[in-house]
Design an enzyme around this catalytic site. Structure first.
Site, PDB file in Angstrom:
ATOM      1  N   ARG A 118       0.808  -1.222   0.000  1.00 39.61           N
ATOM      2  CA  ARG A 118       0.000   0.000   0.000  1.00 39.61           C
ATOM      3  C   ARG A 118       0.838   1.268   0.000  1.00 39.61           C
ATOM      4  O   ARG A 118       0.411   2.323   0.456  1.00 39.61           O
ATOM      5  CB  ARG A 118      -0.980  -0.002   1.177  1.00 39.61           C
ATOM      6  CG  ARG A 118      -2.018  -1.087   1.043  1.00 39.61           C
ATOM      7  CD  ARG A 118      -3.084  -0.971   2.112  1.00 39.61           C
ATOM      8  NE  ARG A 118      -4.107  -1.964   1.919  1.00 39.61           N
ATOM      9  CZ  ARG A 118      -4.064  -3.208   2.371  1.00 39.61           C
ATOM     10  NH1 ARG A 118      -3.007  -3.613   3.061  1.00 39.61           N
ATOM     11  NH2 ARG A 118      -5.042  -4.035   2.144  1.00 39.61           N
ATOM     12  N   LYS A 142       2.775  10.783 -11.714  1.00 39.06           N
ATOM     13  CA  LYS A 142       1.951   9.818 -12.446  1.00 39.06           C
ATOM     14  C   LYS A 142       2.813   8.605 -12.769  1.00 39.06           C
ATOM     15  O   LYS A 142       3.852   8.733 -13.415  1.00 39.06           O
ATOM     16  CB  LYS A 142       1.408  10.440 -13.734  1.00 39.06           C
ATOM     17  CG  LYS A 142       0.274  11.407 -13.493  1.00 39.06           C
ATOM     18  CD  LYS A 142      -0.131  12.162 -14.735  1.00 39.06           C
ATOM     19  CE  LYS A 142      -0.922  11.332 -15.686  1.00 39.06           C
ATOM     20  NZ  LYS A 142      -1.466  12.126 -16.811  1.00 39.06           N
ATOM     21  N   GLU A 202       9.273  17.221 -25.517  1.00 41.69           N
ATOM     22  CA  GLU A 202       8.583  17.613 -24.286  1.00 41.69           C
ATOM     23  C   GLU A 202       9.056  18.988 -23.821  1.00 41.69           C
ATOM     24  O   GLU A 202       8.275  19.759 -23.263  1.00 41.69           O
ATOM     25  CB  GLU A 202       8.795  16.571 -23.182  1.00 41.69           C
ATOM     26  CG  GLU A 202       8.140  15.233 -23.446  1.00 41.69           C
ATOM     27  CD  GLU A 202       6.632  15.191 -23.171  1.00 41.69           C
ATOM     28  OE1 GLU A 202       6.034  16.235 -22.800  1.00 41.69           O
ATOM     29  OE2 GLU A 202       6.056  14.108 -23.330  1.00 41.69           O
ATOM     30  N   LYS A 218       6.330  22.255 -15.115  1.00 42.56           N
ATOM     31  CA  LYS A 218       5.473  21.106 -14.832  1.00 42.56           C
ATOM     32  C   LYS A 218       5.051  21.095 -13.373  1.00 42.56           C
ATOM     33  O   LYS A 218       3.876  20.858 -13.049  1.00 42.56           O
ATOM     34  CB  LYS A 218       6.156  19.787 -15.191  1.00 42.56           C
ATOM     35  CG  LYS A 218       5.211  18.611 -14.947  1.00 42.56           C
ATOM     36  CD  LYS A 218       5.622  17.350 -15.616  1.00 42.56           C
ATOM     37  CE  LYS A 218       4.562  16.275 -15.445  1.00 42.56           C
ATOM     38  NZ  LYS A 218       4.966  15.014 -16.053  1.00 42.56           N
ATOM     39  N   GLU A 223      -5.367  15.517 -11.494  1.00 38.81           N
ATOM     40  CA  GLU A 223      -6.184  15.790 -12.680  1.00 38.81           C
ATOM     41  C   GLU A 223      -7.665  15.922 -12.341  1.00 38.81           C
ATOM     42  O   GLU A 223      -8.525  15.349 -12.995  1.00 38.81           O
ATOM     43  CB  GLU A 223      -5.984  14.706 -13.746  1.00 38.81           C
ATOM     44  CG  GLU A 223      -4.610  14.708 -14.352  1.00 38.81           C
ATOM     45  CD  GLU A 223      -4.453  13.690 -15.472  1.00 38.81           C
ATOM     46  OE1 GLU A 223      -5.113  12.633 -15.437  1.00 38.81           O
ATOM     47  OE2 GLU A 223      -3.668  13.963 -16.385  1.00 38.81           O
ATOM     48  N   ARG A 256      -4.349  20.308 -15.294  1.00 33.36           N
ATOM     49  CA  ARG A 256      -3.224  19.447 -15.671  1.00 33.36           C
ATOM     50  C   ARG A 256      -3.346  18.958 -17.112  1.00 33.36           C
ATOM     51  O   ARG A 256      -2.355  18.537 -17.718  1.00 33.36           O
ATOM     52  CB  ARG A 256      -3.122  18.266 -14.697  1.00 33.36           C
ATOM     53  CG  ARG A 256      -1.835  17.482 -14.864  1.00 33.36           C
ATOM     54  CD  ARG A 256      -1.622  16.516 -13.712  1.00 33.36           C
ATOM     55  NE  ARG A 256      -0.437  15.707 -13.961  1.00 33.36           N
ATOM     56  CZ  ARG A 256       0.283  15.125 -13.020  1.00 33.36           C
ATOM     57  NH1 ARG A 256      -0.045  15.250 -11.760  1.00 33.36           N
ATOM     58  NH2 ARG A 256       1.337  14.406 -13.331  1.00 33.36           N
ATOM     59  N   ASN A 283      -0.998  17.599 -21.509  1.00 32.64           N
ATOM     60  CA  ASN A 283      -1.252  16.544 -22.492  1.00 32.64           C
ATOM     61  C   ASN A 283      -1.211  17.064 -23.925  1.00 32.64           C
ATOM     62  O   ASN A 283      -1.545  16.313 -24.853  1.00 32.64           O
ATOM     63  CB  ASN A 283      -2.611  15.882 -22.222  1.00 32.64           C
ATOM     64  CG  ASN A 283      -2.625  15.142 -20.909  1.00 32.64           C
ATOM     65  OD1 ASN A 283      -1.603  14.673 -20.434  1.00 32.64           O
ATOM     66  ND2 ASN A 283      -3.788  15.060 -20.298  1.00 32.64           N
ATOM     67  N   HIS A 301      -0.502  14.826 -26.845  1.00 31.43           N
ATOM     68  CA  HIS A 301      -0.504  13.446 -26.362  1.00 31.43           C
ATOM     69  C   HIS A 301      -1.705  12.625 -26.814  1.00 31.43           C
ATOM     70  O   HIS A 301      -1.628  11.398 -26.829  1.00 31.43           O
ATOM     71  CB  HIS A 301      -0.369  13.419 -24.840  1.00 31.43           C
ATOM     72  CG  HIS A 301       1.015  13.688 -24.368  1.00 31.43           C
ATOM     73  ND1 HIS A 301       1.633  14.910 -24.536  1.00 31.43           N
ATOM     74  CD2 HIS A 301       1.922  12.888 -23.758  1.00 31.43           C
ATOM     75  CE1 HIS A 301       2.859  14.847 -24.027  1.00 31.43           C
ATOM     76  NE2 HIS A 301       3.060  13.631 -23.557  1.00 31.43           N
ATOM     77  N   HIS A 324      -0.588   9.151 -28.187  1.00 30.47           N
ATOM     78  CA  HIS A 324      -0.963   7.849 -27.644  1.00 30.47           C
ATOM     79  C   HIS A 324      -1.619   6.977 -28.703  1.00 30.47           C
ATOM     80  O   HIS A 324      -1.418   5.752 -28.715  1.00 30.47           O
ATOM     81  CB  HIS A 324      -1.871   8.016 -26.424  1.00 30.47           C
ATOM     82  CG  HIS A 324      -1.166   8.614 -25.254  1.00 30.47           C
ATOM     83  ND1 HIS A 324      -1.823   9.074 -24.146  1.00 30.47           N
ATOM     84  CD2 HIS A 324       0.158   8.825 -25.015  1.00 30.47           C
ATOM     85  CE1 HIS A 324      -0.946   9.540 -23.271  1.00 30.47           C
ATOM     86  NE2 HIS A 324       0.260   9.409 -23.779  1.00 30.47           N
ATOM     87  N   HIS A 362       8.705   7.957 -27.620  1.00 35.12           N
ATOM     88  CA  HIS A 362       7.603   8.761 -27.095  1.00 35.12           C
ATOM     89  C   HIS A 362       7.687  10.217 -27.569  1.00 35.12           C
ATOM     90  O   HIS A 362       6.693  10.786 -28.017  1.00 35.12           O
ATOM     91  CB  HIS A 362       7.576   8.702 -25.569  1.00 35.12           C
ATOM     92  CG  HIS A 362       6.463   9.488 -24.959  1.00 35.12           C
ATOM     93  ND1 HIS A 362       5.138   9.147 -25.098  1.00 35.12           N
ATOM     94  CD2 HIS A 362       6.482  10.623 -24.206  1.00 35.12           C
ATOM     95  CE1 HIS A 362       4.384  10.025 -24.465  1.00 35.12           C
ATOM     96  NE2 HIS A 362       5.176  10.926 -23.913  1.00 35.12           N
TER      97      HIS A 362
END
Length: 195
Positions: free
Chosen positions: A39, A61, A103, A145, A155, A160, A164, A167, A171, A184
């Site tokens: 956890r 993330k 980026e 960032k 988010e 936020r 993206n 993106h 993706h 990427h």
């Protein structure tokens, strides 16, 4: 499952520190393991690619991809720290290094016109990996960032989403090419052009 079993065999517990030494995939996987085992274990990011230094190591993330969707399994789990050594960028192949610049450019386009002008004015230093230029672009990208993440860590407000930029198409490109054809940053660059 293999890694969870390895953590168990190593008797990892809440005092265990996970260290992510590598690029974005390594950071995401190590962070996901840290977030989900017992956890939640502490972890530190030590990103070794430009893309990971300016983007994926910052913001909390973490996750893994499924064959059908990118970033679909994951968590928000902040690292205890991020250690960035610019000297590792000297070892990157040209393609990998250039991929990371996508980026960096993204931050200039979405958040800081002055930074974008700096990038345009320092193209030669970017391409030769000038240490002073690298220090500035990595630090500024992380600052930009972090400012967004501080205001919308999970988010929930929509702020936020600005991160993206490019993106959505990125993706899609990565998914249809089975994550194996484009780096990427290359897919992000294409995605920004499409957007």
């Amino acid at each position: 499952e293999t890694l969870w079993n390895e953590f168990s065999a190593a008797k990892a517990d809440r005092k265990t520190l996970v260290i992510a030494l590598g690029g974005g995939v390594v950071g995401d996987l190590a962070g996901f393991m840290a977030a989900t085992y017992a956890r939640g274990l502490s972890f530190i990011q030590i990103p070794t690619t430009l893309l990971a230094q300016v983007d994926s190591s910052v913001g909390g993330k973490v996750g893994i991809n499924l064959p059908s969707a990118k970033n679909i399994v994951g968590a928000f789990w902040q690292p205890a720290g991020v250690l960035i050594d610019l000297d590792v960028l000297k070892s990157l192949p040209e393609r990998e290094y250039l991929s990371g610049l996508a980026e960096v450019v993204k931050y200039g386009v979405i958040l800081d016109a002055e930074f974008f002008e700096y990038l345009e004015a320092n193209t030669a230093g970017l391409l030769t990996r000038d240490p002073g230029v690298l220090e500035h672009i990595v630090a500024r990208s992380c600052q930009l960032k972090a400012t967004v993440v501080e205001q919308d860590e999970r988010e929930e407000t929509g702020l936020r989403a600005v991160l993206n930029y490019g993106h959505t198409f990125c993706h899609a490109i990565e998914t249809v090419t089975h994550y194996g054809h484009y780096l990427h940053g290359e897919a992000v660059a294409s995605g920004m052009i499409y957007a």
